[in-house]
Design an enzyme around this catalytic site. Structure first.
Site, PDB file in Angstrom:
ATOM      1  N   CYS A 107       0.814  -1.231   0.000  1.00 42.23           N
ATOM      2  CA  CYS A 107       0.000   0.000   0.000  1.00 42.23           C
ATOM      3  C   CYS A 107       0.848   1.282   0.000  1.00 42.23           C
ATOM      4  CB  CYS A 107      -0.953   0.004   1.179  1.00 42.23           C
ATOM      5  SG  CYS A 107      -2.082  -1.400   1.113  1.00 42.23           S
ATOM      6  N   HIS A 250      -3.207   7.073   2.644  1.00 42.45           N
ATOM      7  CA  HIS A 250      -3.639   5.793   2.068  1.00 42.45           C
ATOM      8  C   HIS A 250      -5.047   5.475   2.565  1.00 42.45           C
ATOM      9  CE1 HIS A 250      -4.117   1.727   1.010  1.00 42.45           C
ATOM     10  NE2 HIS A 250      -3.870   1.257   2.212  1.00 42.45           N
ATOM     11  N   ASN A 280     -10.329   0.106  -0.201  1.00 44.47           N
ATOM     12  CA  ASN A 280      -8.870   0.170  -0.092  1.00 44.47           C
ATOM     13  C   ASN A 280      -8.298  -0.429  -1.376  1.00 44.47           C
ATOM     14  OD1 ASN A 280      -6.172  -0.387   0.415  1.00 44.47           O
ATOM     15  ND2 ASN A 280      -6.504  -1.046   2.531  1.00 44.47           N
TER      16      ASN A 280
END
Ligand code: UT7
Length: 329
Positions: A107, A250, A280
């Site tokens: 990520c 993020h 996500n």
């Protein structure tokens, strides 16, 4: 210098209610625990390179140039373990012949790639670099793992970086990056690599080929590392918390974004939130959020922006920039 931006989402939208038909979960649980309302999912056979190519083409259009010297692709879900997907994407974009490589920091991948691209430009090895972050993360999700199924989505974002001067809007600040391999077991896909080449064990068990995350522990480390990295990045740039107009973190979980803003003493209204629409999307989440905010007017030229991420590895990072004027592709 950030000089172009683009993104692409696969057309299929999966709502919380649809997931609740397949898993023991509910729209209420997902909204209140994560802030996510829907996510986009690739159709069977649509590889990451397709998403990357679409986002990359839009970033080139936004930058108004095809004069690119290198292509970087941040992804956790390459089309194949070998070869890397970036050369295929570069070829599809008509950029064959240029150096092209994948980068995996899960990520945090976009921030790692952005920093690498900026360094390549500063070293004068390139004048313009296309940085793409693309994920078909749904291909890693265990159909019996409800906590991952509700969180992750697919998508791609891309930016063009060009040579410029540090005081121009769009100049990428000094990146703060970090890693801690002692946390490698928090976020894993155990099988398919050299350690466990076979996805299926002799007893037919194949869970190891799927993504697995220790959500609570990741949450805790993510808040601390993103907050620390952001503080260090702001200190390098000479900005106080109140100078920050937008924080683009993020997009892991809405509660997590609020915890980071709280730790940093940044008003929650300054958070860019995109996860409600896309979930996500791992490495792709920051450029997807930036593109959406640029398009919607949540980000305007002159905004002082800080970017931060945490991901598997563990890896993390942060950087700053003044938002430039960018055309929507
Ligand atoms: O992308 C890299 C960075 N990633 C992150 O930063 C992720 C951070 N972590 C998270 O976002 C959260 O940990 C999750 C959303 C993944 C999970 O939320 P949580 O509040 O930490 O849940 P949990 O795993 O601690 O589980 C709490 C309860 C459990 O039930 P019991 O044992 O308390 O009865 C779970 O079984 O919630 C249950 N649960 C669910 N219930 C309904 C877990 N997933 C679900 C679900 N629907 N989808």
């Amino acid at each position: 210098m950030l000089s172009g931006i683009g993104s692409w989402l696969p057309p299929r939208i999966v709502t919380n209610d649809e997931l609740a038909q397949r898993h023991d979960t509910s729209d209420h649980w997902i909204r209140t625990r994560t802030g996510i309302v829907a996510r986009h999912i690739v159709s069977p056979g649509m590889p990451t390179s397709h998403l990357a190519e679409q986002a990359g083409a839009r970033a080139l259009q936004s930058a108004g140039t095809r004069d690119i010297d290198a292509v970087l692709l941040a992804t956790t879900t390459p089309d194949r373990l070998c070869p890397a997907s970036a050369p295929k994407v570069a070829h599809a974009l008509g950029l064959g012949g240029r150096p092209a490589f994948d980068l995996d920091a899960v990520c945090s991948g976009f921030l790692y790639a952005l920093s690498t691209a900026a360094s390549i430009i500063v070293s004068e090895a390139a004048d313009r670099v296309l940085v793409i972050a693309a994920e078909a993360f749904s291909t890693l999700i265990n159909p019996s793992d409800r906590s991952s199924a509700v969180v992750f989505g697919d998508g791609a974002g891309a930016v063009v970086l060009r040579a410029g001067t540090p005081d121009e809007p769009g100049a990428i600040g000094r990146s703060v990056l970090g890693s801690d391999g002692s946390l490698a077991d928090l976020i894993t896909v155990l099988a398919g690599g050299s350690e466990q080449p076979h996805a299926t064990s002799p007893d037919g068990h194949d869970d190891n080929r799927y993504f697995s995350m220790r959500g609570r522990a990741v949450f805790h480390h993510a808040v601390n590392r993103m907050s620390e990295a952001t503080r260090a990045s702001l200190a390098h740039t000479g900005w106080a918390a109140e100078d920050v107009d937008r924080i683009v973190a993020h997009q892991a979980n809405l509660r997590l974004l609020h915890s980071v803003a709280e730790q940093l003493n940044i008003a929650p209204e300054r958070l860019v939130v995109h996860l409600d629409r896309v979930g996500n999307t791992a490495a792709a989440s920051i450029p997807l959020a930036l593109e959406h905010a640029n398009r919607s007017g949540a980000l305007v030229p002159g905004h002082r922006v800080v970017l931060t991420a945490f991901g598997g590895g563990a890896t993390w990072g942060a950087t700053t920039l003044i938002w430039p004027s960018l055309t929507c592709a």
